[in-house]
Design an enzyme around this catalytic site. Structure first.
Site, mmCIF file in Angstrom:
data_model
loop_
_atom_site.group_PDB
_atom_site.id
_atom_site.type_symbol
_atom_site.label_atom_id
_atom_site.label_comp_id
_atom_site.label_asym_id
_atom_site.label_seq_id
_atom_site.Cartn_x
_atom_site.Cartn_y
_atom_site.Cartn_z
ATOM 1 N N GLY A 120 0.846 -1.268 -0.107
ATOM 2 C CA GLY A 120 -0.066 -0.053 0.065
ATOM 3 C C GLY A 120 0.895 1.334 -0.018
ATOM 4 O O GLY A 120 0.505 2.146 0.582
ATOM 5 N N GLY A 121 2.012 1.024 -0.570
ATOM 6 C CA GLY A 121 2.685 2.438 -1.036
ATOM 7 C C GLY A 121 3.420 2.896 0.446
ATOM 8 O O GLY A 121 3.758 4.365 0.344
ATOM 9 N N SER A 209 4.851 -5.247 -3.024
ATOM 10 C CA SER A 209 4.823 -3.951 -3.297
ATOM 11 C C SER A 209 5.401 -3.202 -1.939
ATOM 12 O O SER A 209 6.557 -3.722 -1.640
ATOM 13 C CB SER A 209 3.285 -3.362 -3.247
ATOM 14 O OG SER A 209 3.186 -2.246 -4.048
#
Ligand SMILES: *[C@@H]1O[C@H](CO)[C@@H](O)[C@H](O)[C@H]1NC(C)=O
Ligand SMILES: *[C@@H]1O[C@H](CO)[C@@H](O)[C@H](O)[C@H]1NC(C)=O
Ligand SMILES: *[C@@H]1O[C@H](CO)[C@@H](O)[C@H](O)[C@H]1NC(C)=O
Ligand SMILES: *[C@@H]1O[C@H](CO)[C@@H](O)[C@H](O)[C@H]1NC(C)=O
Ligand SMILES: *[C@@H]1O[C@H](CO)[C@@H](O)[C@H](O)[C@H]1NC(C)=O
Ligand SMILES: *[C@@H]1O[C@H](CO)[C@@H](O)[C@H](O)[C@H]1NC(C)=O
Ligand SMILES: *[C@@H]1O[C@H](CO)[C@@H](O)[C@H](O)[C@H]1NC(C)=O
Ligand SMILES: *[C@@H]1O[C@H](CO)[C@@H](O)[C@H](O)[C@H]1NC(C)=O
Ligand SMILES: *[C@@H]1O[C@H](CO)[C@@H](O)[C@H](O)[C@H]1NC(C)=O
Ligand SMILES: *[C@@H]1O[C@H](CO)[C@@H](O)[C@H](O)[C@H]1NC(C)=O
Ligand SMILES: *[C@@H]1O[C@H](CO)[C@@H](O)[C@H](O)[C@H]1NC(C)=O
Length: 531
Positions: A120-121, A209
């Protein structure tokens, strides 16, 4: 009538299943009651506090030990909130983890453990799971493998990653507290996982991610000399590893100053003010700032910084020196995933977006200079030679658009080279893979393993060959050891090559022509783009 005769048998069968595992786990700070799902044949504890709530003076501080629970058995069947972030208000009281496995009784051997960080960055996401849980397709791909999944929360955006000299100077604050949350979850695992049937000496970490970026952080943590070791195997799926500035570099200090100003906390007592500020005010400012650099110098603003204690050096340096906390490393990336992070306008002849971009070389150059503001003309020349206007890469026979070109540049420096460096730095064994199945964008690969999906049944060959390789790695440190596919799949997760996943099956690619050279370039210019 006859059916009633079966009832006692059914009750017996149910009782023997239910008694297969004692779902009440007694730890030294509390007693936690889990649940069993007969549909998925898993025992699970979805909510266990692993640190004190990071509220009040503990805001922006590394995790503190959990408080003893003295008022009875804790209901661990419930879910927990996300930390404050974009899509939900969340709750600052968010340092919980969940875990699940096949049922286990104390007479059985301990099992390998996999701690998974959400993506989620570094600005959003959460570790709470529903049933069937995240990762279930990896556990369920074969009965040969049998491990425990642990899903911790960690703080994101300003709450987890506020940089700046003020933080470093404060005795009740820490840099990178969100990464310290992740480390605390590993320490909890080492201390307590035996009570759930896990082997604390056999721990893997995994994430996709920013979850993969979290894996990167833990792998290079403490100068690569975490003692005692907390894990030995790491799989980074498309690790999002943005530039890591020194905590007080102008780029990082500007984030602190802007955050304090926008929160109404400018001045000499800014940190005191931020500790006392309304959580929704800080959340709103975090969100506004996370969008302020998109398509320019950084994608989401909030990211790990070099803090001198937990993160002592950039990834490109730690990995070339082998200063990493892993014996076994596994890195994955997707062919076109950089395209998720560059201005969409680069794909169209007409200007679009704000600021506007289009497919011209002039527009590409504007993006490049914004993304790499410290690059000299000589760096740019070298970069253009490695990523020419018309070129190729592993998995891309040829390209001739600025969109693909920019996507490759972003992919390599932020995702693919971090995966490659991490894997290659492992002390014992190293595996690299590229996911090429169209569209091969960021997260395209997750459908094979994150949630139960029809594709796992409709295409068992890819499911078993790809997801099965992950399961084998978690169990043994080797994606080949428990391979589920027959001899038509090359057994080739080997150093010097990369394994590739394509629509019609598996193969290998030689990274010597492109990836290895390009990552070598990024390592060489790491002084000007800190990775
Ligand atoms: C399950 O474990 C708890 C905590 O150790 C213990 O108090 C309880 O008696 C056990 N229950 C059974 C049925 O063994
Ligand atoms: C549940 O999993 C355990 C361990 O893998 C296995 O022994 C057992 O047969 C399974 N039970 C069911 C009902 O599938
Ligand atoms: C223990 O106290 C907490 C906090 O007040 C409460 O939420 C929880 O329900 C209590 N647990 C039990 C078993 O009473
Ligand atoms: C989120 O916080 C805002 C501001 O305090 C509040 O107005 C809103 O109701 C909250 N939303 C939820 C779902 O709790
Ligand atoms: C789990 O694996 C079993 C055995 O292959 C299969 O029958 C079942 O459908 C799988 N469950 C899910 C939810 O995919
Ligand atoms: C923050 O506010 C101070 C005082 O108002 C000002 O001097 C400074 O330039 C501002 N910094 C940023 C980054 O906005
Ligand atoms: C494309 O972008 C360039 C650079 O910003 C600009 O000069 C040009 O006018 C744009 N072209 C179109 C069609 O908008
Ligand atoms: C990109 O960021 C740089 C430095 O932070 C700034 O000077 C420039 O105006 C930004 N460019 C765009 C297009 O926002
Ligand atoms: C770019 O590549 C596409 C397909 O790969 C091709 O159809 C097109 O003609 C090429 N364009 C130029 C200008 O070379
Ligand atoms: C982890 O456990 C598996 C299965 O029990 C075993 O094959 C493997 O050798 C263990 N690895 C380590 C590092 O202990
Ligand atoms: C190997 O697996 C593939 C895909 O499932 C199948 O098409 C092929 O027939 C198998 N080959 C052998 C020798 O079993």
């Amino acid at each position: 009538m006859a059916r009633w005769h079966l009832l006692p048998l059914l009750i017996l069968a149910f009782l023997s299943l239910a008694s297969a595992q004692n779902l009440t786990a007694k730890l030294d700070y509390g007693t936690f009651k889990g649940s069993y799902s007969s549909t998925y044949n898993i025992s699970y504890w979805r909510k266990i506090p692993f640190a004190a709530p990071p509220v009040g003076e503990n805001r922006f501080r590394g995790p503190q030990p959990p408080s003893p629970i003295t008022n009875g058995t804790y209901d661990s069947s419930q879910t927990f909130d996300m930390c404050p972030q974009r899509t939900v208000n969340g709750s600052e009281d968010c340092l919980y983890l969940g875990l699940y496995s096949r049922p286990w009784t104390a007479s059985q051997p301990l099992r390998p453990v996999v701690v998974v960080y959400f993506g989620g960055g570094f600005i959003e996401g959460g570790g709470s799971f529903s049933i069937p849980p995240s990762g279930y397709p990896v556990l369920n791909v074969s009965t040969t493998n049998d491990f425990i999944f642990v899903y911790p929360n960690y703080r994101v955006n300003a709450f987890g990653l506020l940089p700046g000299a003020e933080i470093a100077a404060s005795s009740t604050s820490d840099l990178n507290p969100g990464l310290l949350d992740q480390q605390a979850a590993l320490q909890w695992t080492n201390k307590y996982i035996e009570a759930f049937g896990g082997d604390p000496k056999n721990v893997s970490i995994w994430g996709q991610s920013a979850g993969g970026g979290s894996v990167v952080a833990q792998v290079i943590a403490n100068g690569g000399k975490t003692n005692p070791p907390l894990f030995s195997k790491a799989l980074a799926s498309s690790p999002y590893w943005p530039k890591t500035y020194q905590y007080n570099a102008p780029e990082a200090q500007n984030i602190y100053d802007t955050f304090a100003n926008l929160s109404g906390c400018a001045g000499p007592d800014s940190l005191k003010c931020l500790k006392a500020a309304d959580v929704q005010t800080l959340r709103t400012v975090s969100l506004a700032m996370s969008a302020s650099h998109t398509y320019n110098t950084s994608s989401y603003t909030w990211s790990p910084v070099i803090d001198g204690v937990f993160l002592t050096q950039p990834l490109s340096q730690a990995t070339i020196k082998g200063e990493v906390n892993i014996e076994y490393g596994f890195g994955m990336y997707n062919t076109h995933e950089g395209e998720n992070f560059i201005p969409p306008g680069l794909a169209n002849a007409q200007n679009s977006g704000s600021p506007p971009f289009n497919s011209s070389t002039a527009s590409f150059n504007a993006w490049l200079r914004g993304f790499l503001p410290s690059f000299s003309d000589r760096n740019i020349e070298q970069l253009e030679a490695l990523y020419p206007a018309t070129g190729a890469s592993e998995g891309i026979a040829s390209y001739n658009t600025t969109y693909t070109r920019a996507g490759l540049i972003y992919r390599d420096v932020t995702l693919a080279c971090p995966a490659y460096w991490l894997a290659r730095a492992a002390h014992k064994k190293s595996y690299v893979g590229e996911y090429m199945i169209s569209p091969a964008k960021h997260a395209s690969d997750t459908e094979w393993w994150n949630q139960v999906n029809a594709i796992q049944k409709s295409q068992p060959y890819i499911y078993e060959g790809y997801t099965g390789a992950f399961a084998s790695f978690f169990q043994t440190g080797d994606p080949n050891a428990h391979r589920l596919t027959n001899a038509t799949v090359p057994e080739n997760w080997r150093t010097g090559e990369e394994f590739v996943i394509e629509a019609d099956g598996f193969g290998t690619a030689d990274v010597g022509q492109f990836l290895d050279k390009r990552c070598g370039f990024w390592r060489q210019v790491a002084g000007d783009v800190p990775v």
